[in-house]
Write a protein that holds these residues in place. Structure first.
Motif, PDB file in Angstrom:
ATOM      1  N   VAL A   1       0.844  -1.201   0.000  1.00 16.31           N
ATOM      2  CA  VAL A   1       0.000   0.000   0.000  1.00 16.31           C
ATOM      3  C   VAL A   1       0.878   1.249   0.000  1.00 16.31           C
ATOM      4  CG1 VAL A   1      -1.668   1.324   1.352  1.00 16.31           C
ATOM      5  CG2 VAL A   1      -2.009  -1.119   1.017  1.00 16.31           C
ATOM      6  N   GLY A   2       1.965   1.238   0.773  1.00 17.76           N
ATOM      7  CA  GLY A   2       2.895   2.366   0.769  1.00 17.76           C
ATOM      8  C   GLY A   2       3.502   2.603  -0.602  1.00 17.76           C
ATOM      9  N   GLY A   3       3.861   1.532  -1.280  1.00 20.67           N
ATOM     10  CA  GLY A   3       4.398   1.659  -2.636  1.00 20.67           C
ATOM     11  C   GLY A   3       3.393   2.237  -3.606  1.00 20.67           C
ATOM     12  N   VAL A   4       2.144   1.798  -3.502  1.00 18.44           N
ATOM     13  CA  VAL A   4       1.084   2.345  -4.357  1.00 18.44           C
ATOM     14  C   VAL A   4       0.912   3.835  -4.081  1.00 18.44           C
ATOM     15  CG1 VAL A   4      -1.404   2.288  -4.834  1.00 18.44           C
ATOM     16  CG2 VAL A   4      -0.137   0.150  -4.649  1.00 18.44           C
ATOM     17  N   LEU A   5       0.959   4.230  -2.818  1.00 15.54           N
ATOM     18  CA  LEU A   5       0.796   5.642  -2.462  1.00 15.54           C
ATOM     19  C   LEU A   5       1.950   6.489  -2.983  1.00 15.54           C
ATOM     20  CD1 LEU A   5      -0.623   5.336   1.157  1.00 15.54           C
ATOM     21  CD2 LEU A   5      -1.852   6.097  -0.900  1.00 15.54           C
ATOM     22  N   VAL A   6       3.163   5.956  -2.945  1.00 21.54           N
ATOM     23  CA  VAL A   6       4.310   6.700  -3.474  1.00 21.54           C
ATOM     24  C   VAL A   6       4.163   6.904  -4.977  1.00 21.54           C
ATOM     25  CG1 VAL A   6       6.807   6.562  -3.913  1.00 21.54           C
ATOM     26  CG2 VAL A   6       5.909   6.071  -1.628  1.00 21.54           C
ATOM     27  N   VAL A   7       3.787   5.854  -5.682  1.00 20.61           N
ATOM     28  CA  VAL A   7       3.584   5.974  -7.137  1.00 20.61           C
ATOM     29  C   VAL A   7       2.477   6.983  -7.428  1.00 20.61           C
ATOM     30  CG1 VAL A   7       2.811   4.743  -9.204  1.00 20.61           C
ATOM     31  CG2 VAL A   7       4.489   3.695  -7.684  1.00 20.61           C
TER      32      VAL A   7
END
Length: 168
Positions: free
Chosen positions: A69-75
């Motif tokens: 989820v953190g990776g999706v938010l960064v993207v």
């Protein structure tokens, strides 16, 4: 008046945050599975090859979902900033960017088991809120407001709000 690239990026980032915040609020009413960020993360996991899934589980353990989820938010943050930079020249490009965000979110939610039409609502409302924020913030950034303009003549020292010279 032209909006600098950094300001466009900031407008895009804030607008993306508005979109996700509103989507999260609506998902809180509709159901947590309807939050588009989680749906996109789950769809990415479904599409990932097994060795990549095994690596993520081995590397992150119980935190694999949080990292996803953190990776999706960064993207999303990077893309939202880019949308803001593009929208400062042509607002239609910003709207198109938010439309792509919305379509990706809708498709991700639709791929989840046991989803209904109501589960699409957070994505739709969040996308509209983000587009509205983008338009409003860019309009504000390009509107000249005499009350906010510095009251200086060329070559005069900087003055504070009370008319005093700054630094004295």
């Amino acid at each position: 008046m032209s909006v600098p690239a950094w300001a466009g990026g900031l407008v895009g980032l804030v607008s993306g945050g508005v979109a996700l915040g509103v989507a999260q609020l609506v998902a809180g009413v509709v159901g947590p599975a309807a939050f588009p960020v989680v749906a996109v993360g789950d769809a990415a996991v479904d599409a990932a090859p097994a060795p990549l899934k095994d690596f993520a589980i081995a590397a992150f353990g119980e935190n694999d979902k949080a990292v996803l989820v953190g990776g999706v938010l960064v993207v999303l943050a990077v893309v939202a900033a880019l949308i803001g930079v593009l929208a400062r020249r042509r607002l239609s490009l910003g709207f198109a960017g938010f439309a792509v965000f919305g379509v990706v979110g809708l498709l991700a939610v639709l791929t989840r088991p046991d989803t209904g039409v109501l589960d699409l609502l957070p994505t739709v409302v969040g996308t509209l809120a983000g587009a509205w924020a983008l338009r409003s913030l860019l309009r504000r950034a390009t509107t000249f407001t005499p009350a906010l303009a510095p009251r200086l003549r060329p070559g005069s020292p900087a003055r504070d709000g009370a008319g005093r010279i700054r630094g004295r």
